[in-house]
Design an enzyme around this catalytic site. Structure first.
Site, short mmCIF file in Angstrom:
data_model
loop_
_atom_site.label_atom_id
_atom_site.label_comp_id
_atom_site.label_asym_id
_atom_site.label_seq_id
_atom_site.Cartn_x
_atom_site.Cartn_y
_atom_site.Cartn_z
N GLY A 13 0.70 -1.30 -0.03
CA GLY A 13 -0.03 0.02 0.01
C GLY A 13 0.91 1.17 0.01
N CYS A 161 -7.88 -13.75 5.47
CA CYS A 161 -6.71 -14.03 4.59
C CYS A 161 -6.53 -15.59 4.35
CB CYS A 161 -5.32 -13.50 5.35
SG CYS A 161 -3.88 -13.69 4.14
N VAL A 293 -4.75 -3.41 3.74
CA VAL A 293 -5.34 -4.37 4.87
C VAL A 293 -5.87 -3.19 5.88
CG1 VAL A 293 -4.78 -6.08 6.64
CG2 VAL A 293 -3.95 -6.16 4.36
N CYS A 346 -5.51 -13.73 -8.54
CA CYS A 346 -4.48 -14.31 -7.75
C CYS A 346 -4.19 -15.51 -8.26
CB CYS A 346 -4.80 -14.28 -6.40
SG CYS A 346 -6.32 -14.80 -5.77
C1 FAD Z 1 1.02 -15.28 3.99
C2 FAD Z 1 0.36 -14.52 3.30
C3 FAD Z 1 0.25 -14.79 1.94
C4 FAD Z 1 -0.29 -13.70 0.99
N1 FAD Z 1 -0.29 -14.19 -0.39
C5 FAD Z 1 -1.11 -13.10 -1.31
C6 FAD Z 1 -1.17 -13.48 -2.54
O1 FAD Z 1 -0.64 -14.65 -3.23
N2 FAD Z 1 -1.70 -12.54 -3.39
C7 FAD Z 1 -2.17 -11.58 -3.01
O2 FAD Z 1 -2.83 -10.57 -3.78
N3 FAD Z 1 -2.25 -11.00 -1.51
C8 FAD Z 1 -1.58 -12.15 -0.74
N4 FAD Z 1 -1.54 -11.55 0.73
C9 FAD Z 1 -2.03 -10.30 1.04
C10 FAD Z 1 -1.02 -9.24 0.59
O3 FAD Z 1 -0.15 -9.72 1.48
C11 FAD Z 1 -1.54 -7.93 1.70
O4 FAD Z 1 -2.72 -7.94 0.87
C12 FAD Z 1 -0.87 -6.86 1.55
O5 FAD Z 1 0.50 -7.49 2.26
C13 FAD Z 1 -1.16 -5.58 2.08
O6 FAD Z 1 -0.33 -4.85 2.15
P1 FAD Z 1 -0.40 -3.52 3.00
O7 FAD Z 1 0.44 -2.25 2.40
O8 FAD Z 1 -1.83 -3.09 3.22
O9 FAD Z 1 -0.01 -3.98 4.41
P2 FAD Z 1 1.30 -4.88 4.80
O10 FAD Z 1 1.97 -5.63 3.84
O11 FAD Z 1 1.04 -5.29 5.98
O12 FAD Z 1 2.40 -3.68 5.33
C14 FAD Z 1 2.09 -2.92 6.54
C15 FAD Z 1 3.25 -2.03 6.66
O13 FAD Z 1 3.02 -0.84 7.63
C16 FAD Z 1 4.43 -0.85 8.55
N5 FAD Z 1 3.67 -0.61 9.77
C17 FAD Z 1 2.97 -1.55 10.49
N6 FAD Z 1 2.52 -0.68 11.60
C18 FAD Z 1 3.28 0.31 11.79
C19 FAD Z 1 3.56 1.37 12.57
N7 FAD Z 1 3.02 1.44 13.84
N8 FAD Z 1 4.46 2.32 12.46
C20 FAD Z 1 5.25 2.37 11.15
N9 FAD Z 1 4.82 1.40 10.26
C21 FAD Z 1 4.08 0.45 10.68
C22 FAD Z 1 4.96 -2.16 8.17
O14 FAD Z 1 6.39 -2.24 8.69
C23 FAD Z 1 4.87 -2.36 6.79
O15 FAD Z 1 5.68 -1.72 6.04
C24 FAD Z 1 -0.97 -12.49 1.48
C25 FAD Z 1 -1.00 -12.29 2.87
C26 FAD Z 1 -0.21 -13.17 3.67
C27 FAD Z 1 0.17 -12.80 5.12
#
Ligand code: FAD
Length: 405
Positions: A13, A161, A293, A346
């Site tokens: 994101g 998930c 998320v 996916c």
């Molecule tokens: C095991 C697994 C397998 C997956 N497989 C797939 C797949 O095959 N295909 C697919 O489309 N999706 C998949 N997903 C889902 C996908 O990984 C997520 O949709 C995606 O990671 C979401 O991205 P995000 O940026 O919202 O959050 P995240 O990836 O969770 O990143 C959160 C970010 O915020 C930072 N952060 C959190 N709290 C703080 C704080 N307090 N201060 C500063 N920084 C902070 C973290 O360091 C990180 O950089 C999978 C998820 C998992 C867990």
């Protein structure tokens, strides 16, 4: 003076929002700062491969500092402790960061308190929801190979998930067959879904029939509408059924918003997720957006055991693009962009093959029939996608999301 944009989170994101914003706005128009508690970007969809010993974390991650500096984006490697939406400040352990626009992409907290025994670090259960948890699961899998016994793979009530649970069941089955140990390891798949392949989005075309066939072909027994209520070192307890013996219990938890967001006044719903509109603007706090998320999304409907709406990486990228384009349009004085409904593509790793699934929109009913396909080539496509994505991301480029996941 440049408008101050703070991006909270450096994963799918946060990074997509940053790259997309920079495509539209130069450093003289927007001073962008990414704040992330993790110094590295990790390709989270490959964490099950880390757990199975097929990837090392270094292969699926990179340091954020260099690509961000190349884009003239500030990088603060700190943990956010709260957001003051009145004063428009993001607080970290070490200071305060003022913003005109804030994009919150802080992902999830595993709500392990929901079921006794969910883990790994606070209970005997395992789940590769983050890099350290995936490494922990890798050593648990190694222990299983040394001392085989029954295994449970699945998801807890309220999980959203669920795809990775299927992947882990298939991958473990594949690994055990290769080691000629499968005959010593009964595998049970427990899911809160009312039917296989519901995935929190009401199913997708023929994915249910495909998953039923694939699990049955591999002798993986399964139960749907299963409410896991306790995990011990020997078994998984399910409401209304006998405990399932298990020496390795991999159970995906329900998710909640991270504490910094959940505890900031006027920001989150009771689960810690952000209420946003179709542009991913926060419904109350001016200048605040939420993507990935971290945002609140209603489930598709009632199910006997709760299952929540998925927020995949592909969907996260679409949200980030909409938010970034909306911010860029507002800064440039072009009004607002037209939002779009989220679609999802996916590929599910089934060990020796992959299953491809495409739904548009994610939320039914749909005008288009979902595409579901299966074969070895999809597994190859998943591997190529991982490499290509990382290649682009560490060079400050965004992959076109039409490519699919
Ligand atoms: C095991 C697994 C397998 C997956 N497989 C797939 C797949 O095959 N295909 C697919 O489309 N999706 C998949 N997903 C889902 C996908 O990984 C997520 O949709 C995606 O990671 C979401 O991205 P995000 O940026 O919202 O959050 P995240 O990836 O969770 O990143 C959160 C970010 O915020 C930072 N952060 C959190 N709290 C703080 C704080 N307090 N201060 C500063 N920084 C902070 C973290 O360091 C990180 O950089 C999978 C998820 C998992 C867990």
């Amino acid at each position: 003076m440049a408008v101050r944009v703070v991006i909270a989170g450096g994963s799918f994101g946060g990074l997509t929002t940053t790259y997309e914003l920079r495509r539209h706005l130069g450093p003289d128009q927007a001073a962008i700062t990414v704040i992330s508690k993790d110094r590295r970007f990790t390709f989270v969809p490959s964490l099950p491969w880390v757990a199975m010993g097929r990837r090392r974390l270094e292969q699926i991650s990179f340091d954020l500092a260099e690509p961000l500096a190349a884009k003239h984006v500030g990088f603060v490697h700190e943990t956010i402790t709260g957001v003051d939406t009145e004063r428009k400040l993001v607080a970290t352990q070490r200071g305060e960061h003022p913003y005109d626009f804030l994009v919150i992409a802080t992902g999830h907290r595993s709500a392990n308190e929901a079921v006794e025994g969910l883990g790994p670090f606070d209970g005997p259960g395992h789940s590769p929801m983050s890099a350290p948890e995936a490494e922990e699961l890798r050593s648990a899998v190694q222990s299983l190979l040394e001392a085989p016994g029954p295994v449970v793979v699945g998801a807890a009530p309220g999980a959203s998930c669920i795809g990775p649970a299927y992947e882990l069941a298939f991958e473990l089955d594949h690994l055990l067959r290769r080691r000629k140990l499968r005959h010593q390891v009964p595998i049970t798949f427990l899911t809160p879904e009312p039917f296989l392949g519901h995935m929190g989005m009401g199913g997708a075309g023929k994915i249910r029939q495909l998953l039923e066939g694939e699990l049955e072909e591999r002798d993986i027994s399964y139960a749907t509408s299963a409410a896991v209520r306790k995990i011990t070192r020997e078994a998984v307890e399910v409401a209304g059924a006998s405990p399932v013996p298990s020496v390795l219990s991999i159970v995906i938890p329900p998710l909640a918003g991270v504490e910094a967001v959940a505890n900031s006044a006027g920001l989150a719903n009771p689960k810690g997720f952000l209420p946003v509109d179709a542009h991913y603007r926060h419904q109350m706090a001016g200048g605040v957006y939420g993507v990935g998320v971290a945002v609140a999304m209603a489930p598709v409907g009632d199910t006997p055991v709760p299952v929540n709406f998925p927020k995949t990486g592909h969907m996260t990228e679409q949200m980030a693009q909409i938010a970034a384009r909306d911010i860029a349009a507002r800064i440039a004085g072009h009004g607002e962009v037209t939002p779009a409904e989220l679609s999802a593509r996916c590929v599910l790793d089934m060990g020796d093959r992959g299953a491809y699934m495409s739904v548009n929109p994610v939320r039914p009913p749909r005008n288009t029939i979902p595409t579901v396909s299966e074969g070895r080539h999809w597994l190859l496509a998943k591997r190529v996608f991982e490499r290509t994505y990382l290649w682009h991301a560490r060079r400050g480029r965004r992959m076109p999301t039409t490519f699919g996941w």
